[in-house]
Motif scaffolding. Structure first.
Motif, PDB file in Angstrom:
ATOM      1  N   VAL A  83       0.729  -1.116   0.089  1.00  0.00           N
ATOM      2  CA  VAL A  83      -0.176   0.061   0.126  1.00  0.00           C
ATOM      3  C   VAL A  83       0.802   1.242   0.170  1.00  0.00           C
ATOM      4  CG1 VAL A  83      -1.851   1.364   1.138  1.00  0.00           C
ATOM      5  CG2 VAL A  83      -1.847  -1.256   1.246  1.00  0.00           C
ATOM      6  N   LEU A  84       0.470   2.397  -0.470  1.00  0.00           N
ATOM      7  CA  LEU A  84       1.085   3.545  -0.888  1.00  0.00           C
ATOM      8  C   LEU A  84       1.083   4.559   0.282  1.00  0.00           C
ATOM      9  CD1 LEU A  84       2.817   5.193  -3.032  1.00  0.00           C
ATOM     10  CD2 LEU A  84       0.870   5.992  -3.808  1.00  0.00           C
ATOM     11  N   PHE A  85       1.924   4.824   1.149  1.00  0.00           N
ATOM     12  CA  PHE A  85       1.722   5.856   2.005  1.00  0.00           C
ATOM     13  C   PHE A  85       2.862   6.908   1.876  1.00  0.00           C
ATOM     14  CE2 PHE A  85       0.183   2.169   4.323  1.00  0.00           C
ATOM     15  CZ  PHE A  85      -0.756   2.906   5.448  1.00  0.00           C
ATOM     16  N   ILE A  86       2.386   8.178   2.577  1.00  0.00           N
ATOM     17  CA  ILE A  86       3.261   9.357   2.473  1.00  0.00           C
ATOM     18  C   ILE A  86       3.516   9.569   3.869  1.00  0.00           C
ATOM     19  CG2 ILE A  86       2.077  10.172   0.284  1.00  0.00           C
ATOM     20  CD1 ILE A  86       0.468  12.040   2.031  1.00  0.00           C
ATOM     21  N   PHE A  87       4.598  10.501   4.051  1.00  0.00           N
ATOM     22  CA  PHE A  87       5.066  10.946   5.765  1.00  0.00           C
ATOM     23  C   PHE A  87       4.981  12.311   5.503  1.00  0.00           C
ATOM     24  CE2 PHE A  87       8.060  11.482   9.126  1.00  0.00           C
ATOM     25  CZ  PHE A  87       7.438  10.737  10.236  1.00  0.00           C
ATOM     26  N   ARG A  88       4.322  12.802   6.492  1.00  0.00           N
ATOM     27  CA  ARG A  88       4.382  14.349   6.609  1.00  0.00           C
ATOM     28  C   ARG A  88       4.051  14.812   8.083  1.00  0.00           C
ATOM     29  NH1 ARG A  88       0.005  16.794   2.137  1.00  0.00           N
ATOM     30  NH2 ARG A  88      -1.403  15.124   2.558  1.00  0.00           N
ATOM     31  N   ASN A  89       4.429  15.989   8.457  1.00  0.00           N
ATOM     32  CA  ASN A  89       4.088  16.450   9.529  1.00  0.00           C
ATOM     33  C   ASN A  89       4.391  15.224  10.573  1.00  0.00           C
ATOM     34  OD1 ASN A  89       3.209  18.873   8.395  1.00  0.00           O
ATOM     35  ND2 ASN A  89       1.279  18.142   8.309  1.00  0.00           N
ATOM     36  N   GLY A  90       5.437  14.650  10.616  1.00  0.00           N
ATOM     37  CA  GLY A  90       5.819  13.557  11.515  1.00  0.00           C
ATOM     38  C   GLY A  90       4.793  12.292  11.992  1.00  0.00           C
ATOM     39  N   LYS A  91       3.977  12.286  10.674  1.00  0.00           N
ATOM     40  CA  LYS A  91       3.217  11.195  10.642  1.00  0.00           C
ATOM     41  C   LYS A  91       3.036  10.378   9.494  1.00  0.00           C
ATOM     42  CE  LYS A  91       0.044  12.386  14.572  1.00  0.00           C
ATOM     43  NZ  LYS A  91      -0.583  11.203  15.539  1.00  0.00           N
ATOM     44  N   TRP A  92       2.340   9.283   9.235  1.00  0.00           N
ATOM     45  CA  TRP A  92       2.270   8.468   8.097  1.00  0.00           C
ATOM     46  C   TRP A  92       0.768   8.725   7.767  1.00  0.00           C
ATOM     47  CZ3 TRP A  92       5.718   6.172   5.181  1.00  0.00           C
ATOM     48  CH2 TRP A  92       7.107   5.925   5.792  1.00  0.00           C
ATOM     49  N   ASP A  93       0.610   8.817   6.701  1.00  0.00           N
ATOM     50  CA  ASP A  93      -0.716   9.307   5.932  1.00  0.00           C
ATOM     51  C   ASP A  93      -0.825   8.560   4.951  1.00  0.00           C
ATOM     52  OD1 ASP A  93      -3.313  10.627   5.775  1.00  0.00           O
ATOM     53  OD2 ASP A  93      -2.316  12.611   6.002  1.00  0.00           O
ATOM     54  N   LEU A  94      -2.109   8.626   4.190  1.00  0.00           N
ATOM     55  CA  LEU A  94      -2.441   8.238   2.847  1.00  0.00           C
ATOM     56  C   LEU A  94      -2.555   9.596   1.826  1.00  0.00           C
ATOM     57  CD1 LEU A  94      -5.052   5.288   3.329  1.00  0.00           C
ATOM     58  CD2 LEU A  94      -2.757   5.097   2.751  1.00  0.00           C
ATOM     59  N   PRO A  95      -2.522   9.352   0.492  1.00  0.00           N
ATOM     60  CA  PRO A  95      -2.635  10.492  -0.111  1.00  0.00           C
ATOM     61  C   PRO A  95      -3.705  11.063  -0.371  1.00  0.00           C
ATOM     62  CG  PRO A  95      -1.593   8.556  -1.266  1.00  0.00           C
ATOM     63  CD  PRO A  95      -1.838   8.276  -0.107  1.00  0.00           C
ATOM     64  N   LYS A  96      -4.127  12.279  -0.288  1.00  0.00           N
ATOM     65  CA  LYS A  96      -5.415  12.941  -0.547  1.00  0.00           C
ATOM     66  C   LYS A  96      -5.272  14.349  -0.584  1.00  0.00           C
ATOM     67  CE  LYS A  96      -6.415  13.643   4.575  1.00  0.00           C
ATOM     68  NZ  LYS A  96      -4.826  13.476   4.766  1.00  0.00           N
ATOM     69  N   GLY A  97      -6.609  14.923  -1.083  1.00  0.00           N
ATOM     70  CA  GLY A  97      -6.258  16.547  -1.273  1.00  0.00           C
ATOM     71  C   GLY A  97      -8.113  17.111  -1.463  1.00  0.00           C
ATOM     72  N   GLY A  98      -7.882  18.321  -1.595  1.00  0.00           N
ATOM     73  CA  GLY A  98      -9.155  18.966  -1.572  1.00  0.00           C
ATOM     74  C   GLY A  98      -9.712  18.822  -3.214  1.00  0.00           C
TER      75      GLY A  98
END
Length: 200
Positions: A83-98
């Motif tokens: 599964v594709l994950f991103i890391f930002r603001n010190g946390k692992w997340d999934l790609p998403k946006g407005g």
């Protein structure tokens, strides 16, 4: 029952009255929503319930009290079942946006995954649940409703995190690694993984 996260603390929208123990209960009709959100952001309230007798109306009523931002995101699998994950603001997340003007939410989800990770050739395989959380932008609290889609791709090229979105890392993770990174992720992402089966 809907679960909305405020600073990773749960706000439940409910039509049943429960005896308070470790949470606060408010009437959705009369609650000062901004004050409640501020208290949750400031750790004065750890968990709250908003009561309305008609369950179908709960989310609608909340949306009348707070501006809504619509987003799309992807739970993306590659050929190896990672599964594709991103890391930002010190946390692992999934790609998403407005969502952008005149855009279908499915197109938003695909565009955002491509922009945030560099992954191409995405195909939506099914619609997943929506998640809800409150965030603050330009001094205003908003309710973000994220529409999640399961996606598949044969892409095996370079991963590139979108720097202007603060993405430090992009990675394909296997089920074992996912269990580990979910301990440093957001409650909404954990919630999403409760409803999907890994090892595809």
């Amino acid at each position: 029952m809907y679960k909305v996260f405020v600073n990773d603390k749960p706000l439940f929208l409910t039509n049943t009255v429960e005896k308070e123990t470790d949470f606060r209960m408010f009437l959705l009709e009369s609650v000062d929503i901004e004050q409640l959100i501020v208290n949750m952001f400031n750790n004065k309230i750890q968990k709250a319930f908003l009561y309305h007798p008609d369950e179908k109306e709960t989310l609608k009523k909340l949306k009348e009290k707070i501006p809504v931002a619509k987003a799309g995101g992807g739970l993306v699998y590659n050929k190896r079942g990672e599964v594709l994950f991103i890391f930002r603001n010190g946390k692992w997340d999934l790609p998403k946006g407005g969502i952008e003007k005149n855009e279908d939410i499915e197109d938003t989800a695909i565009r955002e995954v491509e922009e945030e990770t560099g992954v191409k050739g995405l195909k939506i395989t099914q619609k997943l649940q929506k998640t809800y959380h409150v965030f603050k932008r330009n001094g205003t609290y908003r309710l973000k409703v994220t529409h999640w889609y399961e996606m598949k791709t044969d892409y095996s090229g370079k991963l590139s995190g979108q720097l202007e979105e603060g993405i430090e890392k992009v990675a394909w993770l296997n089920p074992e690694q996912i269990k580990e990174v979910l301990t440093n992720s957001y409650e909404n992402i954990k919630l999403l993984f409760e409803t999907v089966e890994l090892d595809k």
